[in-house]
Design a protein around this motif. Structure first.
Motif, PDB file in Angstrom:
ATOM      1  N   PRO A 100       0.789  -1.200   0.132  1.00  0.00           N
ATOM      2  CA  PRO A 100      -0.082  -0.043   0.117  1.00  0.00           C
ATOM      3  C   PRO A 100       0.764   1.356   0.168  1.00  0.00           C
ATOM      4  O   PRO A 100       0.565   2.379  -0.369  1.00  0.00           O
ATOM      5  CB  PRO A 100      -0.746  -0.229   1.210  1.00  0.00           C
ATOM      6  N   TYR A 101       2.265   0.998   0.505  1.00  0.00           N
ATOM      7  CA  TYR A 101       2.689   2.398   0.608  1.00  0.00           C
ATOM      8  C   TYR A 101       3.261   2.825  -0.870  1.00  0.00           C
ATOM      9  O   TYR A 101       3.241   4.115  -1.100  1.00  0.00           O
ATOM     10  CB  TYR A 101       4.103   2.165   1.593  1.00  0.00           C
ATOM     11  N   GLN A 159      -4.112   1.117   7.383  1.00  0.00           N
ATOM     12  CA  GLN A 159      -4.940   2.554   7.103  1.00  0.00           C
ATOM     13  C   GLN A 159      -4.168   2.604   5.567  1.00  0.00           C
ATOM     14  O   GLN A 159      -5.469   3.068   4.896  1.00  0.00           O
ATOM     15  CB  GLN A 159      -4.422   3.434   8.095  1.00  0.00           C
ATOM     16  N   ARG A 160      -3.116   2.487   5.197  1.00  0.00           N
ATOM     17  CA  ARG A 160      -2.938   2.876   3.996  1.00  0.00           C
ATOM     18  C   ARG A 160      -3.386   1.963   2.857  1.00  0.00           C
ATOM     19  O   ARG A 160      -3.944   2.333   1.711  1.00  0.00           O
ATOM     20  CB  ARG A 160      -1.134   2.901   3.701  1.00  0.00           C
ATOM     21  N   GLN A 161      -3.790   0.637   3.410  1.00  0.00           N
ATOM     22  CA  GLN A 161      -4.411  -0.309   2.467  1.00  0.00           C
ATOM     23  C   GLN A 161      -5.863   0.143   2.438  1.00  0.00           C
ATOM     24  O   GLN A 161      -6.349  -0.053   1.204  1.00  0.00           O
ATOM     25  CB  GLN A 161      -4.286  -1.763   2.826  1.00  0.00           C
ATOM     26  N   ARG A 162      -6.410   0.605   3.307  1.00  0.00           N
ATOM     27  CA  ARG A 162      -7.735   1.197   3.218  1.00  0.00           C
ATOM     28  C   ARG A 162      -7.851   2.334   2.369  1.00  0.00           C
ATOM     29  O   ARG A 162      -8.982   2.376   1.668  1.00  0.00           O
ATOM     30  CB  ARG A 162      -8.151   1.511   4.763  1.00  0.00           C
ATOM     31  N   ALA A 184       1.260  -8.078   2.983  1.00  0.00           N
ATOM     32  CA  ALA A 184       2.396  -7.373   4.053  1.00  0.00           C
ATOM     33  C   ALA A 184       2.037  -6.553   5.295  1.00  0.00           C
ATOM     34  O   ALA A 184       2.543  -5.894   5.760  1.00  0.00           O
ATOM     35  CB  ALA A 184       2.748  -6.005   2.849  1.00  0.00           C
ATOM     36  N   LEU A 185       0.894  -7.094   5.574  1.00  0.00           N
ATOM     37  CA  LEU A 185       0.153  -6.684   7.018  1.00  0.00           C
ATOM     38  C   LEU A 185       0.224  -7.703   7.780  1.00  0.00           C
ATOM     39  O   LEU A 185       0.560  -8.879   7.840  1.00  0.00           O
ATOM     40  CB  LEU A 185      -1.326  -6.241   6.666  1.00  0.00           C
ATOM     41  N   ILE A 193      -8.945  -6.028   7.171  1.00  0.00           N
ATOM     42  CA  ILE A 193      -9.003  -5.698   5.590  1.00  0.00           C
ATOM     43  C   ILE A 193      -9.760  -6.855   4.799  1.00  0.00           C
ATOM     44  O   ILE A 193     -10.561  -6.456   3.931  1.00  0.00           O
ATOM     45  CB  ILE A 193      -7.403  -5.739   4.963  1.00  0.00           C
ATOM     46  N   LEU A 194      -9.713  -8.319   5.122  1.00  0.00           N
ATOM     47  CA  LEU A 194     -10.447  -9.292   4.784  1.00  0.00           C
ATOM     48  C   LEU A 194     -11.842  -8.964   4.942  1.00  0.00           C
ATOM     49  O   LEU A 194     -12.687  -9.211   3.971  1.00  0.00           O
ATOM     50  CB  LEU A 194     -10.010 -10.540   5.261  1.00  0.00           C
TER      51      LEU A 194
END
Length: 330
Positions: A100-101, A159-162, A184-185, A193-194
């Motif tokens: 996500p970054y 949060q970045r993946q969100r 990566a989490l 996230i799932l």
């Protein structure tokens, strides 16, 4: 069930070498891949690193050309789309990347990141309407509207993946390609996230191609699972059918690596992965050199058409459909 995305007999190759006096080589990455995604369906794509999962995702997104076969989204062949048609396709198909970054522009605020797709497609031009849409979008992925003015480095990985998911949802796509979005989490964040992806797919009637190494993750999220090896789909079936009744030796090998809570059962489950045997002729089967069921007269001969039984597809010439249940089922 209406078919949203359809991949038929797909071949994808890469050329390498050939610079100045180097020898040019052609490497086939995807070989005769056939897969389809229905409306509101989540299909998992599982396989080891380097088997071609991400390349297949790039082809479906239109990021990579293909040499042979057919890739259709809503009946439109990707290789035949004009520039204007391809721009319209972008609204139908979106992607969530693994990291996500690196997938977020560090010099842009969340507000700018989420609004950029609307600027490109000319949506939500009214300022008040856009602000309302931004607020609804960040809340849909579990973030606060106060986060809109922050930069990506100010957030945690989850949060970045969100934010990345929110950006993918901004254009209200029909198909979401998720390329290992939780690998990566941390484990606790993976679960969040799932759950978010599952809720979003139901609420927005999304179809999803979900790429993963983890059978447990795929079992939780996916309606069907396809197993890939060396650029080929070796087995595909509804999730519970594939995990409880695996037919292909490679699927058994993958499942043998899944830990079992009971130590007694785990001790009995010997790994079925084997080193490649150079003496074996590969022939049409890519797994022949490692297969524990290998038989010269069967596996080295031309393969018949893959077998199917009640939606269970298997590309093994010998095993389908065995009567005894695999001891590697989970």
């Amino acid at each position: 069930m209406k078919i949203l995305a359809e991949i038929n007999h797909l071949f994808k190759t890469y050329d390498r070498g050939g610079w100045l006096f180097g020898k040019k080589e052609t490497k086939t990455v995807l070989q005769d891949v056939t897969l389809h995604l229905g409306e509101r369906e989540i299909v998992g794509l599982v396989g080891e690193s380097g088997c071609g999962k991400t390349t297949l995702a790039k082809v479906l997104l239109g990021l990579e050309p293909y040499q042979r076969g057919s890739v259709k989204v809503n009946g439109a062949e990707l290789n035949r789309l004009s520039k204007a048609d391809f721009k319209r396709l972008r609204r139908q198909v979106q992607v969530v990347f693994q990291d996500p970054y690196s997938s977020l522009e560090p010099r842009m605020t969340v507000r700018q990141i989420l609004a950029e797709p609307w600027d490109i497609h000319g949506l939500h031009k009214d300022k008040a309407e856009r602000e309302q849409a931004l607020t609804a979008l960040v809340r849909a992925v579990g973030l606060d509207p106060l986060h809109l003015n922050r930069y990506p480095h100010e957030f945690s990985g989850g949060q970045r993946q969100r934010i990345a998911i929110a950006r993918a949802l901004a254009l209200e796509p029909q198909l979401l390609v998720a390329d290992e979005p939780v690998s990566a989490l941390d484990v606790s964040v993976q679960a969040q996230i799932l759950n978010l992806l599952k809720d979003i797919s139901r609420q927005r009637a999304l179809s999803m191609l979900f790429i993963s190494h983890d059978f447990a993750v795929a079992r939780f999220l996916c309606d069907r699972i396809a197993v890939m090896y060396k650029g080929r789909i070796l087995e595909a079936a509804p999730t519970e059918e594939l995990l409880s009744n695996p037919q292909h030796p490679y699927t058994e090998a993958l499942l043998s690596a899944v830990p079992v809570p009971d130590p007694k059962v785990q001790k009995q489950r010997e790994p079925v992965t084997h080193k490649a045997d150079a003496k074996r002729r590969q022939g049409p089967c890519p797994y022949a050199a490692r297969c524990r069921y290998y038989r010269q007269e069967d596996c080295a001969a031309p393969q018949p058409a893959p077998l199917q039984d009640n939606g269970h597809f298997c590309a093994c010439v010998r095993m389908p459909f065995k009567k005894e249940k695999s001891r590697y089922a989970v």
